[in-house]
Enzyme design. Sequence first.
Site, PDB file in Angstrom:
ATOM      1  N   ASN A 171      44.059  26.282  71.800  1.00  0.00           N
ATOM      2  CA  ASN A 171      42.816  26.769  71.518  1.00  0.00           C
ATOM      3  C   ASN A 171      42.267  27.217  72.240  1.00  0.00           C
ATOM      4  OD1 ASN A 171      42.307  24.361  73.154  1.00  0.00           O
ATOM      5  ND2 ASN A 171      40.420  23.707  71.968  1.00  0.00           N
TER       6      ASN A 171
ATOM      7  N   HIS B  26      44.861  11.758  70.993  1.00  0.00           N
ATOM      8  CA  HIS B  26      43.524  11.026  71.036  1.00  0.00           C
ATOM      9  C   HIS B  26      42.998  10.064  70.342  1.00  0.00           C
ATOM     10  CE1 HIS B  26      41.966  14.333  68.958  1.00  0.00           C
ATOM     11  NE2 HIS B  26      41.714  15.122  69.981  1.00  0.00           N
TER      12      HIS B  26
ATOM     13  N   ASP C 175      43.444  14.863  77.636  1.00  0.00           N
ATOM     14  CA  ASP C 175      42.398  15.616  76.834  1.00  0.00           C
ATOM     15  C   ASP C 175      41.375  16.467  77.820  1.00  0.00           C
ATOM     16  OD1 ASP C 175      41.175  17.032  74.762  1.00  0.00           O
ATOM     17  OD2 ASP C 175      40.266  15.553  73.717  1.00  0.00           O
TER      18      ASP C 175
HETATM   19  O1  DOR Z   1      36.361  16.941  73.237  1.00  0.00           O
HETATM   20  C1  DOR Z   1      37.213  17.792  72.769  1.00  0.00           C
HETATM   21  N1  DOR Z   1      37.211  18.984  73.518  1.00  0.00           N
HETATM   22  N2  DOR Z   1      38.077  17.483  71.849  1.00  0.00           N
HETATM   23  C2  DOR Z   1      38.871  18.597  71.227  1.00  0.00           C
HETATM   24  O2  DOR Z   1      39.409  18.237  70.409  1.00  0.00           O
HETATM   25  C3  DOR Z   1      38.989  19.746  71.942  1.00  0.00           C
HETATM   26  C4  DOR Z   1      38.470  20.026  73.270  1.00  0.00           C
HETATM   27  C5  DOR Z   1      38.177  21.210  73.867  1.00  0.00           C
HETATM   28  O3  DOR Z   1      38.890  22.190  73.511  1.00  0.00           O
HETATM   29  O4  DOR Z   1      36.964  21.331  74.374  1.00  0.00           O
HETATM   30 ZN    ZN Z   2      41.345  16.953  69.947  1.00  0.00          ZN
END
Ligand code: DOR
Ligand code: ZN
Length: 441
Positions: free
Chosen positions: A92, A232, A316
């Site tokens: 992402n 997660h 994460d």
């Molecule tokens: O807390 C999160 N942050 N969960 C996610 O799934 C994405 C991630 C992010 O890219 O900041």
């Molecule tokens: Zn995630």
Amino acid sequence: MSETLLKGVRCYGDGEPVDVLAANGVIAEIAASITPPDGAEVIDAAGQVLLPGFVDLHTHLREPGREDTETVATGSAAAALGGYTAVFAMANTDPVADTAVVVEHVRRAGEAAGLVDVHPVGAVTVGLAGEKLAELGTMAESAARVRMFSDDGHCVHDPLIMRRALEYSRALGAVIAQHAEEPRLTVGAQAHEGTQAARLGLSGWPASAEESIVARDCILAAHAAARLHICHVSTAGTVDVLRWAKGWGGGKDTARGGAGFAVSAEVTPHHLLLTDDRLAGYDPVNKVNPPLRTGADAKALAEALAEGVLDCVATDHAPHAEQDKDCEWQAARPGMLGLQTALSIVAETMVRPGLLTWRDVARVMSERPAEIARLPDQGRPIAEGEPATLTLVDPEARWTVRGAELASIAANTPYEGMELPARVTATLLRGRITARDGRIR
Ligand code: DOR
Ligand code: ZN
């Protein structure tokens, strides 16, 4: 190549102290006492625990696109300092890692930094939009050799797209990592749906939004005879679903002809330690997706990790800029730093209460993640002839977390000011020291 002699370590925290000599990238010798070769770097590690290097299946490195919060280089430094020797960089980014060009860029940036093996994760769908499959085959065949695909941050919610993704991934020898969140159940969600969210006036993210997708995807993966990894895991109910799915699939002959049903799952350090009690002050440092759950959920996750229903720990690690965190709760981005604190949180939540031994820590932080990602040279046994890809841990150390001192550009750690047990004192990647005593080499 330089040689390193680790003196007086306990491999996996067991047995008598030994000396371990790393030379030419491999473990050259393990013996009660080894005389340092000329020019070797000697690390006096009496009382310290030697583990295989950690593998993180879930890291956000923010390059390309948000280099103001993290780059592949700074994230690699945080990883090495946290004891990691391989990380999987989530897709992402901006642009999204849904093409060969982007995944190859991330791979090359990782090689240039040279501190950990950076494996780019490819997006499942174009732009993470959930509508059209990305070119998984092109990314798999690119120089980045992508073997894990995920829309993490978003759920692959369309069952037909998920089915096709699983089928392609099987053909490619890859794994799909699912961010399990039924989006129709989490519209506007700000916190775990329960009494705390109700008290604070925050709209709820129900446990069932995670559990329903995990159940569905276990069934789809069985149908496609593909490998599924659940990102997660955050609820006790998901643990029950996984226990059922693993028992059902578990290599046994079934009506599906023992079709090779395979699901693995990770838990984050923050879901092991932190609960939604922390939300009382509305500090967005505690905002994360999936959200912090209840104490009963955290307890179930810890027990499931000890039991093996949850396979591994993944961070994460999610760096965010100050303006995206230091704002009102609803506007803040979800996510928290994790690479440099993971080992300490695992020590606090799992080793101290006796749920895991150090040998088990090797399993959940190195061996299982390496197996899930099919990395041939990570998570290897500590034995002569094996890669000198190692993490040295001082189990008696205590340290105080200061976000500003972490290697990440962002500073959004939920553990600010906390005193934590256990510290990584050295990390070796194929014989080369990448981090030692809190400093990058
Ligand atoms: O807390 C999160 N942050 N969960 C996610 O799934 C994405 C991630 C992010 O890219 O900041
Ligand atoms: Zn995630």
